[in-house]
Write an enzyme that holds these catalytic residues in place. Structure first.
Site, mmCIF file in Angstrom:
data_model
loop_
_atom_site.group_PDB
_atom_site.id
_atom_site.type_symbol
_atom_site.label_atom_id
_atom_site.label_comp_id
_atom_site.label_asym_id
_atom_site.label_seq_id
_atom_site.Cartn_x
_atom_site.Cartn_y
_atom_site.Cartn_z
ATOM 1 N NE ARG A 167 -4.582 -0.658 9.713
ATOM 2 C CZ ARG A 167 -3.514 -0.140 9.117
ATOM 3 N NH1 ARG A 167 -3.513 1.097 8.707
ATOM 4 N NH2 ARG A 167 -2.442 -0.879 8.935
ATOM 5 C CE LYS A 224 -2.501 -0.775 3.709
ATOM 6 N NZ LYS A 224 -2.021 -2.119 4.095
ATOM 7 N NE ARG A 282 5.826 -0.792 9.736
ATOM 8 C CZ ARG A 282 4.632 -0.657 9.147
ATOM 9 N NH1 ARG A 282 4.547 -0.126 7.925
ATOM 10 N NH2 ARG A 282 3.533 -1.054 9.753
ATOM 11 N NE ARG A 324 6.852 -3.712 5.590
ATOM 12 C CZ ARG A 324 5.553 -3.435 5.572
ATOM 13 N NH1 ARG A 324 4.945 -3.134 4.440
ATOM 14 N NH2 ARG A 324 4.859 -3.476 6.683
ATOM 15 N NE ARG A 350 1.247 -4.644 10.935
ATOM 16 C CZ ARG A 350 2.308 -4.553 10.131
ATOM 17 N NH1 ARG A 350 3.419 -5.211 10.416
ATOM 18 N NH2 ARG A 350 2.248 -3.824 9.057
HETATM 19 P P1 AMP Z 1 0.562 0.912 8.654
HETATM 20 O O1 AMP Z 1 1.767 1.733 8.493
HETATM 21 O O2 AMP Z 1 -0.603 1.401 7.824
HETATM 22 O O3 AMP Z 1 0.804 -0.570 8.470
HETATM 23 O O4 AMP Z 1 0.078 1.095 10.179
HETATM 24 C C1 AMP Z 1 0.894 0.664 11.258
HETATM 25 C C2 AMP Z 1 0.067 0.605 12.539
HETATM 26 O O5 AMP Z 1 -0.445 1.911 12.843
HETATM 27 C C3 AMP Z 1 -1.162 -0.285 12.488
HETATM 28 O O6 AMP Z 1 -0.857 -1.649 12.717
HETATM 29 C C4 AMP Z 1 -2.003 0.329 13.617
HETATM 30 O O7 AMP Z 1 -1.504 -0.046 14.894
HETATM 31 C C5 AMP Z 1 -1.736 1.818 13.435
HETATM 32 N N1 AMP Z 1 -2.713 2.418 12.504
HETATM 33 C C6 AMP Z 1 -2.475 2.938 11.266
HETATM 34 N N2 AMP Z 1 -3.600 3.394 10.717
HETATM 35 C C7 AMP Z 1 -4.597 3.149 11.606
HETATM 36 C C8 AMP Z 1 -6.007 3.359 11.619
HETATM 37 N N3 AMP Z 1 -6.637 3.906 10.568
HETATM 38 N N4 AMP Z 1 -6.698 2.982 12.713
HETATM 39 C C9 AMP Z 1 -6.086 2.442 13.776
HETATM 40 N N5 AMP Z 1 -4.782 2.187 13.829
HETATM 41 C C10 AMP Z 1 -4.032 2.526 12.762
#
Ligand code: AMP
Length: 219
Positions: free
Chosen positions: A88, A13, A161, A127, A172
């Site tokens: 989400r 993404k 990460r 990654r 996740r």
């Molecule tokens: P990402 O970088 O999109 O994979 O997001 C990493 C982490 O940030 C996720 O696993 C959640 O813990 C938190 N996070 C990101 N976006 C959201 C969202 N829209 N709602 C809740 N938690 C989020």
């Protein structure tokens, strides 16, 4: 255009969002990046988010929706945006709809990136992400940087990460299936979903996405 990008962790993404946003001249808004920026700046919001993120859980909606809204209200997002990682869950999707409706706006498309689960696990385990720019993503086997630990694009430091560990990835994925996938049906009911395969080279997926979005707009 106002676009939402959905797909499991590891679907690419962030990578695709950066290319698509550039092609479409709209800002790329990633709630994950906003949280990570808050964590590295040591803000209260970052402190609140970190424990949830490290466990692979969603940060509570009260925190997330306000942060996303603030970002979408900035001037560069007035004519469109590409949302990556938000909404989400269905409550966030409803909050976004309300937010847009108040402004007399609506979404144009929801791009769903499909990738098989075993591929997701392989992608995330290897990654490596650049500390300067999260869209600079490498993979120890599939797309290694020229020099180990160094970003080809900007020379930044590459790191894994905290939430890319195997245990957190499993959580996740579970969260994705139980909480995020239902938003696909929510948006299908609005006729907004375009699904593409996220397998193949990065530029192939970007081309596929652009075609799908343009075809969708013409329809
Ligand atoms: P990402 O970088 O999109 O994979 O997001 C990493 C982490 O940030 C996720 O696993 C959640 O813990 C938190 N996070 C990101 N976006 C959201 C969202 N829209 N709602 C809740 N938690 C989020």
């Amino acid at each position: 255009m106002r676009i939402v990008l959905v797909g499991p962790p590891g679907a690419g993404k962030g990578t695709q969002a950066a290319f698509l946003a550039r092609n479409l001249s709209i800002p790329h808004i990633s709630t994950g990046d906003l949280f990570r920026a808050n964590i590295s700046q040591g803000t209260e919001l970052g402190r609140q988010a970190k424990a949830y993120m490290d466990a692979g859980n969603l940060v509570p909606d009260e925190v997330t929706v306000g942060m996303a809204k603030d970002r979408m209200e900035q001037a560069d997002a007035a004519n469109g945006f590409l949302l990556d990682g938000f909404p989400r869950n269905v409550a966030q999707a409803e909050a976004l709809d309300e937010m847009l409706e108040t402004e007399g706006m609506k979404l144009d498309a929801v791009l769903d990136l499909e990738v098989p689960e075993d591929e997701v696990v392989k992608r995330i385990a290897g990654r490596r992400v650049c500390r300067n720019e999260s869209a600079h993503v490498f993979h120890v086997t599939y797309s290694p940087p020229k020099h180990e630990g160094v970003c080809d694009a900007c020379g930044g430091d590459l790191y894994q990460r905290d939430d890319d560990s195997e245990e957190t990835v499993r959580r996740r994925l579970e969260v994705y299936h139980t909480q995020t996938e239902p938003i696909i049906d929510y948006y299908k009911a609005q006729g907004l979903v375009v699904t593409i395969s996220a397998l193949g080279k990065v530029n192939e997926v970007t081309e596929r996405a652009m075609e799908a979005l343009q075809g969708d707009q013409a329809a």
